[in-house]
Design a protein around this motif. Structure first.
Motif, PDB file in Angstrom:
ATOM      1  N   PHE A  66       0.826  -1.203   0.000  1.00 42.97           N
ATOM      2  CA  PHE A  66       0.000   0.000   0.000  1.00 42.97           C
ATOM      3  C   PHE A  66       0.863   1.258   0.000  1.00 42.97           C
ATOM      4  CE2 PHE A  66      -2.965  -3.157   1.284  1.00 42.97           C
ATOM      5  CZ  PHE A  66      -4.251  -2.665   1.078  1.00 42.97           C
ATOM      6  N   SER A  67       0.387   2.284  -0.719  1.00 39.71           N
ATOM      7  CA  SER A  67       0.966   3.621  -0.617  1.00 39.71           C
ATOM      8  C   SER A  67       0.060   4.440   0.283  1.00 39.71           C
ATOM      9  CB  SER A  67       1.069   4.281  -1.993  1.00 39.71           C
ATOM     10  OG  SER A  67       2.015   3.609  -2.794  1.00 39.71           O
ATOM     11  N   SER A  68       0.663   5.303   1.102  1.00 45.47           N
ATOM     12  CA  SER A  68      -0.094   6.023   2.117  1.00 45.47           C
ATOM     13  C   SER A  68       0.140   7.527   2.017  1.00 45.47           C
ATOM     14  CB  SER A  68       0.301   5.542   3.518  1.00 45.47           C
ATOM     15  OG  SER A  68       0.133   4.136   3.642  1.00 45.47           O
ATOM     16  N   ILE A  69      -0.930   8.280   2.258  1.00 43.87           N
ATOM     17  CA  ILE A  69      -0.878   9.741   2.310  1.00 43.87           C
ATOM     18  C   ILE A  69      -1.559  10.197   3.590  1.00 43.87           C
ATOM     19  CG2 ILE A  69      -1.579  11.909   1.235  1.00 43.87           C
ATOM     20  CD1 ILE A  69      -1.611  10.580  -1.435  1.00 43.87           C
ATOM     21  N   ALA A  70      -0.915  11.093   4.322  1.00 51.23           N
ATOM     22  CA  ALA A  70      -1.525  11.695   5.514  1.00 51.23           C
ATOM     23  C   ALA A  70      -1.363  13.202   5.435  1.00 51.23           C
ATOM     24  CB  ALA A  70      -0.879  11.150   6.786  1.00 51.23           C
ATOM     25  N   VAL A  71      -2.318  13.922   6.049  1.00 49.16           N
ATOM     26  CA  VAL A  71      -2.262  15.386   6.051  1.00 49.16           C
ATOM     27  C   VAL A  71      -2.941  15.906   7.313  1.00 49.16           C
ATOM     28  CG1 VAL A  71      -4.440  15.670   4.769  1.00 49.16           C
ATOM     29  CG2 VAL A  71      -2.692  17.462   4.666  1.00 49.16           C
ATOM     30  N   PRO A  72      -2.389  16.941   7.942  1.00 45.81           N
ATOM     31  CA  PRO A  72      -3.063  17.545   9.095  1.00 45.81           C
ATOM     32  C   PRO A  72      -4.351  18.230   8.649  1.00 45.81           C
ATOM     33  CG  PRO A  72      -0.769  18.263   8.944  1.00 45.81           C
ATOM     34  CD  PRO A  72      -1.097  17.602   7.658  1.00 45.81           C
ATOM     35  N   LEU A  73      -5.393  18.121   9.459  1.00 47.62           N
ATOM     36  CA  LEU A  73      -6.636  18.814   9.149  1.00 47.62           C
ATOM     37  C   LEU A  73      -6.570  20.277   9.553  1.00 47.62           C
ATOM     38  CD1 LEU A  73      -9.210  16.067  10.172  1.00 47.62           C
ATOM     39  CD2 LEU A  73      -8.619  16.812   7.862  1.00 47.62           C
ATOM     40  N   TYR A  74      -5.659  20.590  10.474  1.00 43.95           N
ATOM     41  CA  TYR A  74      -5.425  21.969  10.901  1.00 43.95           C
ATOM     42  C   TYR A  74      -3.922  22.218  10.823  1.00 43.95           C
ATOM     43  CZ  TYR A  74     -10.131  21.200  12.656  1.00 43.95           C
ATOM     44  OH  TYR A  74     -11.460  20.882  12.747  1.00 43.95           O
ATOM     45  N   GLY A  75      -3.523  23.429  10.460  1.00 44.20           N
ATOM     46  CA  GLY A  75      -2.123  23.710  10.228  1.00 44.20           C
ATOM     47  C   GLY A  75      -1.238  23.400  11.423  1.00 44.20           C
ATOM     48  N   PRO A  96       5.056   1.345   0.095  1.00 45.68           N
ATOM     49  CA  PRO A  96       4.704   0.078   0.742  1.00 45.68           C
ATOM     50  C   PRO A  96       5.843  -0.458   1.604  1.00 45.68           C
ATOM     51  CG  PRO A  96       5.121  -0.244  -1.604  1.00 45.68           C
ATOM     52  CD  PRO A  96       5.094   1.226  -1.377  1.00 45.68           C
ATOM     53  N   GLY A  97       5.528  -0.848   2.837  1.00 50.09           N
ATOM     54  CA  GLY A  97       6.507  -1.428   3.737  1.00 50.09           C
ATOM     55  C   GLY A  97       7.656  -0.502   4.067  1.00 50.09           C
ATOM     56  N   GLU A  98       7.393   0.805   4.117  1.00 47.03           N
ATOM     57  CA  GLU A  98       8.462   1.778   4.373  1.00 47.03           C
ATOM     58  C   GLU A  98       8.555   2.102   5.864  1.00 47.03           C
ATOM     59  OE1 GLU A  98       9.837   6.318   3.074  1.00 47.03           O
ATOM     60  OE2 GLU A  98       8.165   5.322   2.050  1.00 47.03           O
ATOM     61  N   GLU A  99       9.759   2.095   6.372  1.00 43.65           N
ATOM     62  CA  GLU A  99       9.991   2.471   7.767  1.00 43.65           C
ATOM     63  C   GLU A  99       9.785   3.976   7.917  1.00 43.65           C
ATOM     64  OE1 GLU A  99      13.679   2.282  10.974  1.00 43.65           O
ATOM     65  OE2 GLU A  99      13.578   0.813   9.336  1.00 43.65           O
TER      66      GLU A  99
END
Length: 312
Positions: A66-75, A96-99
């Protein structure tokens, strides 16, 4: 799709509660730990929404395949991800499988999505640009604050409403709408962060709207989403949004809803009750929840479907 909401008071319990992730959380600053964790997942989609009230050090390995994306909802005021300083609205990316290593500020509220890597790359290629796919290998992409406004104006209210709904994700249709809504916002942020946005001519914007109408008519009975249109037209949510705003001065969601409601109204006015039931007319244009349909119909036309004159 499974949908879970957890309120936790131990940082270790929180790290264990995030499904599909091999990770450890360490609480750095003193005080009672409090967090909320919202998760939705199936075999090809993993979503989480986390809020924590203490500075946390996170370390682990992302899900395999899997590739993953995350982002803060508030700055963010400050933080560190993969050795890079983060502030404002960073897109944090993992293969995928990244430390990984993440040091959060004292309070952090963010979302993340994991998709099969091939699917993630295809969506970015289709809705942003092929050149943007190569940028997914970077750890951090910075989203301009102006583009990040969609998080508070649109995504947070959408997620709050979903979390408050009792039946939540109780059907294939609602699962799909949830996934597409979240992903279309994230893909718009990828576009903004990679600088692939374009200013098109008004004729091009008009053509995009016309093509959306044709697609909607062809798939009338399907619950067509904004992400469906982006993938079909190979354009971004931002381009789609601009097209409808420039041409019709409404959002794509408002336009699609009104287009389908008008089609149902034409069906009702051109048939009698014995020929076509209201529920059947609504279903022909993708409205499967009658109470929702009746409310939207009344809001647009000022009357309930049952009050619309029928053919004698």
């Amino acid at each position: 799709m499974e949908f879970r909401v957890s309120a936790l008071d131990d940082v270790h319990d929180h790290s264990l509660a995030v499904s599909g992730w091999e990770q450890v959380y360490h609480q750095i600053t003193p005080g009672r730990f409090e967090s909320t964790l919202v998760q939705a997942s199936d075999d090809n989609f993993q979503f989480f929404r986390e809020s924590t009230n203490r500075r946390i050090a996170q370390a682990g390995v992302s899900p395999e395949g899997f590739s993953s994306i995350a982002v803060p909802l508030y700055g963010l005021s400050t933080g560190t991800f993969q050795g890079q300083h983060i502030a404002g609205f960073p897109l944090m990316l993992l293969g995928p499988g990244e430390e990984f290593h993440l040091h959060t500020p004292e309070s952090m509220h963010y979302i993340g999505v994991s998709l099969p890597s091939g699917l993630m790359e295809q969506l970015v290629s289709d809705t942003v640009d092929e050149s943007a796919v190569s940028k997914l290998t970077q750890s951090v992409l910075q989203v301009p604050e102006s583009a990040a406004a969609v998080l508070q104006l649109h995504l947070v209210p959408f997620l709050d409403a979903m979390q408050a709904t009792e039946d939540r994700l109780s059907s294939v249709e609602s699962d799909r709408r949830f996934q597409h809504e979240v992903m279309s916002v994230l893909l718009a942020l990828v576009e903004a962060a990679t600088g692939n946005s374009r200013d098109l001519t008004h004729a091009t914007y008009s053509d995009i709207v016309r093509r959306c109408e044709r697609f909607l008519h062809e798939y009338a009975e399907e619950p067509v989403t904004v992400l469906d249109l982006c993938a079909m037209l190979r354009c971004s949510r931002r381009t789609l949004q601009t097209s409808f705003q420039r041409v019709a001065n409404v959002t794509p969601v408002e336009y699609l809803r009104s287009y389908r409601l008008n089609a149902v109204r034409r069906l009702l006015r051109s048939s009698n009750a014995a020929e076509l039931l209201i529920g059947d007319a609504a279903a022909r244009w993708g409205f499967t929840h009658l109470s929702y349909f009746a409310r939207e119909y009344r809001d647009l036309f000022g009357e309930l479907p049952s009050q619309t004159p029928r053919k004698s």
